[in-house]
Design a protein around this motif. Sequence first.
Motif, short mmCIF file in Angstrom:
data_model
loop_
_atom_site.label_atom_id
_atom_site.label_comp_id
_atom_site.label_asym_id
_atom_site.label_seq_id
_atom_site.Cartn_x
_atom_site.Cartn_y
_atom_site.Cartn_z
N LYS A 146 47.78 40.00 45.97
CA LYS A 146 47.08 39.03 45.14
C LYS A 146 47.72 38.91 43.76
O LYS A 146 48.15 39.90 43.19
N TRP A 147 47.76 37.67 43.27
CA TRP A 147 48.20 37.43 41.90
C TRP A 147 47.05 37.70 40.94
O TRP A 147 45.89 37.70 41.33
N ILE A 148 47.40 37.92 39.67
CA ILE A 148 46.36 38.23 38.68
C ILE A 148 45.42 37.06 38.42
O ILE A 148 44.34 37.25 37.87
N ASP A 149 45.79 35.85 38.84
CA ASP A 149 44.88 34.71 38.71
C ASP A 149 43.92 34.59 39.88
O ASP A 149 43.13 33.65 39.98
N GLY A 150 43.97 35.57 40.81
CA GLY A 150 43.05 35.61 41.94
C GLY A 150 43.57 34.97 43.21
O GLY A 150 42.95 35.10 44.28
N SER A 151 44.71 34.29 43.15
CA SER A 151 45.26 33.63 44.34
C SER A 151 46.06 34.61 45.20
O SER A 151 46.55 35.64 44.72
N ASP A 152 46.18 34.31 46.49
CA ASP A 152 46.94 35.16 47.41
C ASP A 152 48.43 34.80 47.36
O ASP A 152 48.80 33.67 47.05
N LEU A 153 49.25 35.79 47.70
CA LEU A 153 50.68 35.54 47.88
C LEU A 153 50.83 34.73 49.17
O LEU A 153 50.46 35.20 50.24
N THR A 154 51.35 33.54 49.07
CA THR A 154 51.42 32.65 50.24
C THR A 154 52.70 32.85 51.05
O THR A 154 52.70 32.62 52.27
N ASN A 155 53.77 33.28 50.42
CA ASN A 155 55.04 33.47 51.12
C ASN A 155 55.36 34.96 51.21
O ASN A 155 55.89 35.56 50.28
N GLN A 156 55.02 35.57 52.35
CA GLN A 156 55.21 37.00 52.52
C GLN A 156 56.69 37.39 52.54
O GLN A 156 57.04 38.54 52.30
N ALA A 157 57.57 36.42 52.78
CA ALA A 157 59.00 36.71 52.84
C ALA A 157 59.56 37.05 51.46
O ALA A 157 60.67 37.57 51.34
N TRP A 158 58.81 36.77 50.41
CA TRP A 158 59.27 37.05 49.05
C TRP A 158 59.27 38.54 48.72
O TRP A 158 59.88 38.95 47.74
N ILE A 159 58.58 39.34 49.51
CA ILE A 159 58.44 40.75 49.20
C ILE A 159 58.93 41.62 50.35
O ILE A 159 58.74 41.30 51.52
N GLN A 160 59.61 42.72 50.05
CA GLN A 160 60.18 43.60 51.07
C GLN A 160 59.08 44.26 51.89
O GLN A 160 59.10 44.23 53.12
N GLN A 161 58.10 44.88 51.21
CA GLN A 161 57.00 45.56 51.91
C GLN A 161 55.85 44.57 52.08
O GLN A 161 55.07 44.36 51.16
N GLN A 162 55.73 44.02 53.27
CA GLN A 162 54.74 42.97 53.48
C GLN A 162 53.33 43.53 53.65
O GLN A 162 52.34 42.81 53.45
N ASN A 163 53.20 44.82 54.00
CA ASN A 163 51.88 45.43 54.12
C ASN A 163 51.40 45.84 52.72
O ASN A 163 52.06 46.63 52.03
N ALA A 164 50.27 45.30 52.32
CA ALA A 164 49.74 45.57 50.97
C ALA A 164 48.85 46.80 50.99
O ALA A 164 47.84 46.84 51.68
N THR A 165 49.25 47.82 50.22
CA THR A 165 48.48 49.06 50.11
C THR A 165 47.91 49.15 48.71
O THR A 165 48.66 49.08 47.73
N ASP A 166 46.59 49.29 48.61
CA ASP A 166 45.96 49.35 47.29
C ASP A 166 46.62 50.42 46.43
O ASP A 166 46.95 51.51 46.92
N GLY A 167 46.78 50.11 45.15
CA GLY A 167 47.46 51.03 44.25
C GLY A 167 48.93 50.72 44.08
O GLY A 167 49.63 51.38 43.32
N GLN A 168 49.40 49.69 44.81
CA GLN A 168 50.80 49.26 44.73
C GLN A 168 50.90 47.95 43.94
O GLN A 168 50.06 47.07 44.08
N CYS A 169 51.92 47.85 43.11
CA CYS A 169 52.20 46.63 42.36
C CYS A 169 53.66 46.24 42.58
O CYS A 169 54.44 47.03 43.13
N VAL A 170 54.03 45.05 42.16
CA VAL A 170 55.32 44.48 42.55
C VAL A 170 56.26 44.34 41.36
O VAL A 170 55.85 43.95 40.26
N THR A 171 57.54 44.65 41.60
CA THR A 171 58.58 44.48 40.59
C THR A 171 59.63 43.49 41.07
O THR A 171 59.86 43.32 42.27
N SER A 172 60.26 42.83 40.11
CA SER A 172 61.35 41.89 40.38
C SER A 172 62.64 42.46 39.82
O SER A 172 62.63 43.17 38.81
N LEU A 173 63.77 42.16 40.48
CA LEU A 173 65.08 42.58 39.98
C LEU A 173 66.14 41.68 40.60
O LEU A 173 66.01 41.25 41.75
N GLN A 174 67.17 41.37 39.84
CA GLN A 174 68.25 40.54 40.36
C GLN A 174 68.84 41.13 41.64
O GLN A 174 68.88 42.34 41.82
N ASN A 175 69.28 40.24 42.54
CA ASN A 175 70.01 40.62 43.75
C ASN A 175 69.18 41.39 44.77
O ASN A 175 69.74 42.11 45.61
#
Length: 223
Positions: free
Chosen positions: A171-200
């Motif tokens: 979930k995004w901080i505005d309350g909306s869901d992530l719609t494109n699961q391909a954007w993230i390596q770990q597609q299973n969401a485990t509470d207590g986990q947050c997401v980072t971005s990095l080039q390449n």
Amino acid sequence: MFGVFAFLYKSKLNQLEINQTAILQENNLTQQKNNLTTELDQVKKINQELQTEKKNLTEQIESMKKTWNEQNVSRAQWSLDEYCRKDRNRQCNSCQKDWLQSQSSCYVVNDAEPKNQKTWEEARETCREKSSDLAVVGNEVEKTFLKEKSWVNSNINGYWIGLGAEGGRWKWIDGSDLTNQAWIQQQNATDGQCVTSLQNREWTSVSCTERNAWICEKKALTV
């Protein structure tokens, strides 16, 4: 003769009873009057205290209004100076100095050294202090922009964005869901986990308590 005496005695007794009743009634009225006078004095005292309190509150409100107005003027001047160059022909920009614009948003990349890196919550609070929040991505253009600005640094493992696991969903901080699961390596969401971005690389899920750099976002100013 005895009958007359008895009648007079009875009349006198009745008169005494009447007088006694009148005295009692008068005493009761006097007591009631005294009680009402005391209550009236108390009401007057309370009213005076309320008037004093009202005056104090009015003065406090006026003082707060003055302070608020001064702060608003100060904020307005600060915003003007932040977005507009201080020269004779003042020109204003959509984003503040050191903020980068993409589409309708402004971003600031906080590529902090390890000693100044923050947890996800700390990073978000820092963004809020700048009238912004962690970046929220709504489309591919924004994602590409954010990825390009997640600069690679030997001391940085990633940049916090406004995406985290909540109730087994991303979930995004505005309350909306992530719609494109391909954007993230770990597609299973485990509470207590947050997401980072990095080039390449695609976005990565790590513990929200880890310390990383971060990216803030706010709406661009219409100029």
